[in-house]
Design a protein around this motif. Structure first.
Motif, PDB file in Angstrom:
ATOM      1  N   ALA A 216       0.869  -1.183   0.000  1.00 22.44           N
ATOM      2  CA  ALA A 216       0.000   0.000   0.000  1.00 22.44           C
ATOM      3  C   ALA A 216       0.901   1.227   0.000  1.00 22.44           C
ATOM      4  N   ALA A 217       1.493   1.501  -1.150  1.00 21.82           N
ATOM      5  CA  ALA A 217       2.470   2.579  -1.257  1.00 21.82           C
ATOM      6  C   ALA A 217       1.840   3.922  -0.921  1.00 21.82           C
ATOM      7  N   GLY A 218       2.538   4.719  -0.110  1.00 20.80           N
ATOM      8  CA  GLY A 218       1.972   5.951   0.407  1.00 20.80           C
ATOM      9  C   GLY A 218       2.366   7.213  -0.318  1.00 20.80           C
ATOM     10  N   SER A 219       3.097   7.111  -1.419  1.00 24.08           N
ATOM     11  CA  SER A 219       3.514   8.289  -2.179  1.00 24.08           C
ATOM     12  C   SER A 219       3.698   7.877  -3.632  1.00 24.08           C
ATOM     13  N   PRO A 220       3.685   8.820  -4.555  1.00 20.41           N
ATOM     14  CA  PRO A 220       3.970   8.469  -5.948  1.00 20.41           C
ATOM     15  C   PRO A 220       5.334   7.790  -6.108  1.00 20.41           C
ATOM     16  N   TYR A 221       6.343   8.246  -5.361  1.00 20.13           N
ATOM     17  CA  TYR A 221       7.647   7.567  -5.424  1.00 20.13           C
ATOM     18  C   TYR A 221       7.508   6.100  -5.075  1.00 20.13           C
ATOM     19  N   ALA A 222       6.871   5.802  -3.929  1.00 23.94           N
ATOM     20  CA  ALA A 222       6.703   4.414  -3.516  1.00 23.94           C
ATOM     21  C   ALA A 222       5.870   3.643  -4.525  1.00 23.94           C
ATOM     22  N   GLN A 223       4.863   4.295  -5.097  1.00 26.94           N
ATOM     23  CA  GLN A 223       4.046   3.633  -6.106  1.00 26.94           C
ATOM     24  C   GLN A 223       4.891   3.227  -7.311  1.00 26.94           C
ATOM     25  N   THR A 224       5.839   4.067  -7.712  1.00 29.00           N
ATOM     26  CA  THR A 224       6.672   3.697  -8.870  1.00 29.00           C
ATOM     27  C   THR A 224       7.458   2.427  -8.570  1.00 29.00           C
ATOM     28  N   LYS A 225       7.938   2.287  -7.335  1.00 31.46           N
ATOM     29  CA  LYS A 225       8.676   1.077  -6.980  1.00 31.46           C
ATOM     30  C   LYS A 225       7.754  -0.141  -6.986  1.00 31.46           C
ATOM     31  N   ALA A 226       6.545   0.026  -6.449  1.00 27.79           N
ATOM     32  CA  ALA A 226       5.591  -1.078  -6.422  1.00 27.79           C
ATOM     33  C   ALA A 226       5.201  -1.498  -7.838  1.00 27.79           C
ATOM     34  N   VAL A 227       4.997  -0.517  -8.709  1.00 31.21           N
ATOM     35  CA  VAL A 227       4.631  -0.818 -10.087  1.00 31.21           C
ATOM     36  C   VAL A 227       5.755  -1.575 -10.785  1.00 31.21           C
ATOM     37  N   ILE A 228       6.993  -1.147 -10.582  1.00 33.50           N
ATOM     38  CA  ILE A 228       8.111  -1.841 -11.218  1.00 33.50           C
ATOM     39  C   ILE A 228       8.233  -3.269 -10.702  1.00 33.50           C
ATOM     40  N   ASP A 229       8.037  -3.471  -9.402  1.00 30.65           N
ATOM     41  CA  ASP A 229       8.044  -4.832  -8.873  1.00 30.65           C
ATOM     42  C   ASP A 229       6.988  -5.687  -9.579  1.00 30.65           C
ATOM     43  N   ARG A 230       5.800  -5.119  -9.802  1.00 26.55           N
ATOM     44  CA  ARG A 230       4.731  -5.854 -10.483  1.00 26.55           C
ATOM     45  C   ARG A 230       5.109  -6.156 -11.921  1.00 26.55           C
ATOM     46  N   ILE A 231       5.708  -5.183 -12.594  1.00 27.59           N
ATOM     47  CA  ILE A 231       6.157  -5.376 -13.976  1.00 27.59           C
ATOM     48  C   ILE A 231       7.189  -6.501 -14.038  1.00 27.59           C
ATOM     49  N   LEU A 232       8.135  -6.497 -13.113  1.00 31.40           N
ATOM     50  CA  LEU A 232       9.157  -7.545 -13.097  1.00 31.40           C
ATOM     51  C   LEU A 232       8.525  -8.924 -12.893  1.00 31.40           C
ATOM     52  N   ALA A 233       7.568  -8.994 -11.968  1.00 34.92           N
ATOM     53  CA  ALA A 233       6.912 -10.280 -11.715  1.00 34.92           C
ATOM     54  C   ALA A 233       6.187 -10.768 -12.964  1.00 34.92           C
TER      55      ALA A 233
END
Length: 335
Positions: free
Chosen positions: A136-153
């Protein structure tokens, strides 16, 4: 091993490159120097350019066909900036990572070690997280990391890509040999602000004092950057044993000390290292700030054979030592 390190002139990437060199490996650095420091590339294989530049990536692999993996550290990382400029952060962090992955795939580089972030997690009531905690990323920065993790998966599930996402917390300190460290003259994180206040004699502002922590200030897992760099090298050494084959093609591993430190506790430790108590004052939290978290460390110990060797006081000490070295590298402030 020969390893491509994107963002290899930045704080994390340059220290990972130092750790690779110490283990007998060859880092190949790719950095556009928007935030990186060119001095960190001296004596190292270095290409100046963007991670989305396909022609440049093709040239790198043409000149270094023995690159076996990529460590992806290139990113914009300032949380308040990401709140103010979310589209820029999604473009630089997410869109360009997609382009990078396409360029790596085209050149036959299928091992990717991603410097992710533990800011993606929703912490439990005790502020601890592990790799199975809700995202549950709390900022756009954190969201970018979460999105990249999803893309990698997703990419790893459908292609030859194999990826490890290292989600880490708040790096402090510097290479103990003082080769590399935080490259910013005016850093935005808590320890950097403490050092600036200490240098100027100003008061350090504790931003956010009504969090449900033991003392109301935010809680973080402050990990020494050299421990972090060692963990990246350990992950590369064990890469084929922990992903792919009969194991999932994408793996998340948290890196931290397993101990939470509040901002007030960090300030007290800072005064203990310098011998002069740090003057503080309370202030409102900044856009994108969260209470924080720290990690449980079982997976990193079991899969990487890694554990941190430095504590918060070591990180403060090395940060202070590095500060003098950095000011020498950057020179005086221009009028």
């Amino acid at each position: 091993m020969k390893i491509l390190v994107t963002g290899g002139a930045g704080y994390i990437g340059s220290t990972v490159a130092s750790a690779l060199l110490d283990e007998g490996h060859t880092p190949v650095i790719l950095d556009n120097l928007v935030t990186g420091l060119e001095a960190f590339t001296e004596g190292r294989v270095f290409y100046r350019g963007d991670i989305a530049d396909g022609a440049l990536l093709d040239r790198i692999f043409r000149e270094h066909p023995d690159i076996t993996a990529a460590v992806h550290c290139a990113a914009l990382i300032v949380v308040p900036d990401s709140v103010a400029e979310p589209l820029r952060y999604y473009r630089e962090n997410v869109a360009k990572t997609i382009a990078l992955l396409e360029h790596l795939e085209r050149n036959g580089c299928h091992r990717v070690l991603f410097s992710s972030s533990a800011s993606v997690y929703e912490p439990g009531t005790d502020f601890t997280v592990d790799e199975d905690s809700p995202v549950a990323a709390g900022s756009p920065y954190a969201q970018t990391k979460a999105v990249i993790d999803r893309i990698l998966a997703d990419a790893a599930a459908g292609t030859e890509l194999r990826a490890v996402s290292l989600r880490y917390f708040n790096p402090i300190g510097a290479d103990p040999r003082m080769r590399t460290g935080l490259q910013l003259r005016e850093p935005s994180h808590a320890l950097g602000k403490m050092i600036a206040a200490w240098e100027s004699g100003d008061v350090f502002r504790v931003t956010g004092t009504d969090w449900p922590t033991s003392d109301g200030s935010g809680i973080r897992d402050y990990i020494h950057v050299w421990d972090l760099a060692r963990a990246h090298v350990a992950a590369l050494a064990r890469f084929d044993d922990i992903v792919g084959g009969d194991r999932p093609p994408h793996l998340v591993v948290n890196l931290g000390t397993g101990k939470g430190t509040t901002v007030r506790e960090l300030a007290a430790a800072f005064g203990g290292v310098t011998g002069i108590p740090l003057r503080t004052e309370d202030a409102p939290s900044r856009p994108g700030d969260v209470a924080g978290a720290y990690t449980r460390t079982e997976r990193s110990a079991r899969l990487l054979g890694w554990k941190p060797e430095y504590d918060v006081r070591d990180g403060i000490r090395d940060s202070l030592a590095w500060r003098g070295r950095l000011l020498e590298l950057l020179g005086p402030v221009e009028d």
